[in-house]
Design an enzyme around this catalytic site. Structure first.
Site, PDB file in Angstrom:
ATOM      1  CG  HIS A 134      -1.989   1.030   1.215  1.00 24.82           C
ATOM      2  ND1 HIS A 134      -3.255   0.820   1.708  1.00 24.82           N
ATOM      3  CD2 HIS A 134      -1.977   2.313   0.760  1.00 24.82           C
ATOM      4  CE1 HIS A 134      -3.972   1.923   1.573  1.00 24.82           C
ATOM      5  NE2 HIS A 134      -3.215   2.853   1.000  1.00 24.82           N
ATOM      6  CG  HIS A 174      -1.356   6.206  -2.467  1.00 26.94           C
ATOM      7  ND1 HIS A 174      -2.484   6.054  -3.237  1.00 26.94           N
ATOM      8  CD2 HIS A 174      -1.667   5.705  -1.237  1.00 26.94           C
ATOM      9  CE1 HIS A 174      -3.443   5.500  -2.505  1.00 26.94           C
ATOM     10  NE2 HIS A 174      -2.976   5.275  -1.293  1.00 26.94           N
ATOM     11  CG  HIS A 216      -7.745   3.345  -0.541  1.00 33.60           C
ATOM     12  ND1 HIS A 216      -7.036   2.826  -1.583  1.00 33.60           N
ATOM     13  CD2 HIS A 216      -6.870   4.094   0.179  1.00 33.60           C
ATOM     14  CE1 HIS A 216      -5.783   3.244  -1.509  1.00 33.60           C
ATOM     15  NE2 HIS A 216      -5.651   4.023  -0.457  1.00 33.60           N
ATOM     16  CG  ASP A 273      -1.780   5.473   2.783  1.00 32.32           C
ATOM     17  OD1 ASP A 273      -1.981   5.250   1.582  1.00 32.32           O
ATOM     18  OD2 ASP A 273      -2.678   5.884   3.543  1.00 32.32           O
ATOM     19  CG  ASP A 274      -0.192   8.892   0.675  1.00 31.49           C
ATOM     20  OD1 ASP A 274      -0.096   8.940  -0.559  1.00 31.49           O
ATOM     21  OD2 ASP A 274      -1.213   8.473   1.267  1.00 31.49           O
ATOM     22  CD  GLU A 317      -7.790   6.328   4.261  1.00 28.86           C
ATOM     23  OE1 GLU A 317      -8.295   6.318   3.126  1.00 28.86           O
ATOM     24  OE2 GLU A 317      -6.707   6.900   4.525  1.00 28.86           O
TER      25      GLU A 317
END
Ligand code: HPA
Ligand code: ZN
Length: 339
Positions: free
Chosen positions: A17, A19, A197, A278-279, A200
């Site tokens: 996961h 991005h 997603h 994630d980010d 969340e």
């Protein structure tokens, strides 16, 4: 704690996961803004970092879409991906399944081919130089229309040999998975993996929709499944992987304190949970930071950390023989720790 940190560093792992646009560090954002003559609403790297105060997903997304404006050329996408891959390699990541947001670029007039050419050149270099394997998952922005998602799938048609799956990201509330049922059905016909997603910020119903209507192969986040015991049992029984992102949940206020994070509970319930960043440029940590800080905050045992590393391969889209090789490598690390 340092023995556990050492174990985390040494364990081979997959990241499921991530991005790629969320790995754009402020330093690279400034450099690309200068290179491309783009005006940013920030003057310094410190100002960029200071803007990263979020109270929910939408606060973050508003800044995330501004940040990606600096990405213009094939070389920019290469530089972005290469910076992440080098960082992941340093964390002993052996395989990564990367999300990208083509609509975040095509909406600004950047060609789909520019994006995918730059990304795949970096992915190929990572495999050649570091043995780091990868897959690409093209996400649809769920705040945009079904028609826009179909147009994006159409643009991807000439590049399907480099795209392994489709995903669904951006603003979850008010954009349920059902909005994309037909486009996901088409992606399935094309032989693409499907992820979304769900849970969340959205309710358990969105996770049911993702499973039943989008026919997903993996749940991204899935935290709110814990509100529904029947749903948890279904996810456990079907060995559905969840790509959990603890530092993201903390920064976007899904949990108030990392000590409250449900990752340990998920493992205790028998869910196939994984730990991801994630980010990472926005949420303060790459994959090993997520492992370390969560282990410390919720008291993960060595056994649970090993389970998370194993789950990352089991939940990946790698072929079974590759998964078996990675699991054997994990066993070798454990054996050497005990020796
Ligand atoms: N959630 C939803 N959409 C996103 C995220 C996220 O954490 N990161 C980038 N797009
Ligand atoms: Zn995400």
């Amino acid at each position: 704690m340092s023995a556990l940190n050492d174990l985390i560093a040494r364990l081979p792992k997959a990241e499921l996961h991530l991005h790629i646009e969320g790995s754009l560090e402020p330093e690279l954002m400034m450099a690309l803004a200068q290179r491309n003559g783009i005006e940013l609403p920030y003057k310094t790297v410190e100002e960029i970092r200071a803007a990263y105060e979020f109270s929910n997903l939408q606060d973050f997304l508003d800044i995330y879409y501004v940040g990606m404006n600096v990405l213009q050329t094939e070389q920019d996408f290469f530089d972005l991906a290469w910076a992440y891959l080098e960082r992941a390699h340093a964390d002993n990541v052996r395989h990564v399944e990367i999300f990208f947001d083509p609509q975040g670029h095509t909406e600004r007039g950047i060609a789909f081919a520019t994006v995918i050419d730059g990304l795949t050149r970096a992915l190929e270099q990572a495999e050649d130089r570091c043995g780091l394997t990868s897959q690409l998952i093209m996400c649809f922005l769920r705040h945009l229309s079904e028609v826009a998602a179909f147009e994006t799938l159409e643009q991807a048609m000439g590049h399907l040999e480099r795209i392994d799956g489709v995903g669904l990201d951006s603003s979850e509330m008010g954009h349920p998975p059902s909005k994309f049922e037909r486009v996901f059905a088409r992606a399935g016909e094309l032989g693409l993996k499907r992820v979304a997603h769900a849970g969340e910020e959205g309710p358990p119903e969105y996770i049911y929709e993702a499973l039943d209507l989008l026919q997903i192969d993996r749940v991204d986040h899935g935290n709110r499944a814990l509100e529904d015991t029947e749903l948890v049992q279904r996810l456990v029984d079907s060995k559905m992987a969840l790509t959990v992102c603890p530092l993201s949940n903390l920064r976007l206020c899904g949990v108030e304190r990392l000590e409250d994070h449900p990752l340990k509970r998920m493992l205790e319930l028998g869910l196939l949970a994984t730990c991801n960043s994630d980010d990472p440029a926005y949420f303060g940590g790459y994959v090993n930071d997520n492992f370390r800080r969560t282990a410390e905050a919720v008291g993960l045992t060595a056994g649970e950390i090993i389970t998370l590393a194993r789950n990352s391969f089991i939940g990946s889209f790698l072929p079974q023989d590759a998964i078996a090789r990675h699991l054997a490598e994990i066993d070798a690390v454990i054996a050497s720790e005990l020796a």
